[in-house]
Design a protein around this motif. Structure first.
Motif, PDB file in Angstrom:
ATOM      1  N   VAL A  11      -3.991  -4.982   0.074  1.00 42.09           N
ATOM      2  CA  VAL A  11      -3.798  -5.017   1.517  1.00 42.09           C
ATOM      3  C   VAL A  11      -4.009  -3.628   2.097  1.00 42.09           C
ATOM      4  O   VAL A  11      -3.757  -2.616   1.437  1.00 42.09           O
ATOM      5  CB  VAL A  11      -2.405  -5.553   1.912  1.00 42.09           C
ATOM      6  N   ASP A  12      -4.471  -3.595   3.326  1.00 49.86           N
ATOM      7  CA  ASP A  12      -4.639  -2.348   4.059  1.00 49.86           C
ATOM      8  C   ASP A  12      -3.378  -2.136   4.881  1.00 49.86           C
ATOM      9  O   ASP A  12      -3.164  -2.798   5.887  1.00 49.86           O
ATOM     10  CB  ASP A  12      -5.866  -2.425   4.965  1.00 49.86           C
ATOM     11  N   ASN A  13      -2.520  -1.239   4.441  1.00 46.29           N
ATOM     12  CA  ASN A  13      -1.322  -0.880   5.185  1.00 46.29           C
ATOM     13  C   ASN A  13      -1.723   0.256   6.119  1.00 46.29           C
ATOM     14  O   ASN A  13      -1.537   1.430   5.813  1.00 46.29           O
ATOM     15  CB  ASN A  13      -0.200  -0.462   4.223  1.00 46.29           C
ATOM     16  N   ALA A  16       0.673   3.063   7.130  1.00 47.41           N
ATOM     17  CA  ALA A  16       0.913   4.092   6.123  1.00 47.41           C
ATOM     18  C   ALA A  16      -0.391   4.762   5.676  1.00 47.41           C
ATOM     19  O   ALA A  16      -0.369   5.624   4.800  1.00 47.41           O
ATOM     20  CB  ALA A  16       1.627   3.491   4.908  1.00 47.41           C
ATOM     21  N   GLU A  20      -2.850  -0.936  -0.629  1.00 44.89           N
ATOM     22  CA  GLU A  20      -1.767  -1.175  -1.578  1.00 44.89           C
ATOM     23  C   GLU A  20      -2.028  -2.441  -2.376  1.00 44.89           C
ATOM     24  O   GLU A  20      -2.587  -3.405  -1.860  1.00 44.89           O
ATOM     25  CB  GLU A  20      -0.436  -1.392  -0.850  1.00 44.89           C
ATOM     26  N   VAL A  29      -1.484   2.591  -5.034  1.00 42.22           N
ATOM     27  CA  VAL A  29      -2.017   2.886  -3.708  1.00 42.22           C
ATOM     28  C   VAL A  29      -3.268   3.750  -3.771  1.00 42.22           C
ATOM     29  O   VAL A  29      -3.467   4.507  -4.725  1.00 42.22           O
ATOM     30  CB  VAL A  29      -0.969   3.600  -2.816  1.00 42.22           C
ATOM     31  N   GLU A  31      -4.655   6.273  -0.858  1.00 43.50           N
ATOM     32  CA  GLU A  31      -4.358   6.812   0.465  1.00 43.50           C
ATOM     33  C   GLU A  31      -5.627   7.324   1.131  1.00 43.50           C
ATOM     34  O   GLU A  31      -6.517   7.847   0.463  1.00 43.50           O
ATOM     35  CB  GLU A  31      -3.325   7.931   0.338  1.00 43.50           C
TER      36      GLU A  31
END
Length: 102
Positions: A11-13, A16, A20, A29, A31
């Protein structure tokens, strides 16, 4: 031959600024920073308990596919992402050497 079973959902958080994936109660993750027309991939972290399962590669592939779909250039600050691109030249056209934002 049937398609291989899909891996765990990535998923694209966006809140944040990271992709993830949750596996067995652990979170791996990748980043990023999105800066105009670029996606700067700066850190990939996989918990020790999940190492050796190809999860970092799945994250890198997902992130690179996401950048392609969004029409973004990629700055591969993360050594894992840079290595992934060198092993998968189909993504080389996405990578730029521009400096990341400060």
């Amino acid at each position: 031959m049937p398609d291989p079973a899909p891996g765990p959902a990535i998923v694209d958080n966006a809140a944040a600024s990271r992709f993830e994936v949750r596996v067995e109660g652990e979170v791996a993750v990748l980043e990023y920073v999105r800066d105009g027309q670029r996606a700067v991939y700066h850190t990939t972290r996989v918990p020790k308990a999940l190492e050796g399962r190809g999860i970092a590669g799945q994250l890198a592939k997902h992130a690179l596919d996401d950048a392609r779909a969004r029409g973004l250039r990629v700055v591969a600050e993360c050594s894992f992402v840079a290595g992934y691109v060198s092993r998968h030249p189909e993504y080389a056209d996405l990578v730029t050497e521009d400096d990341a934002p400060t």
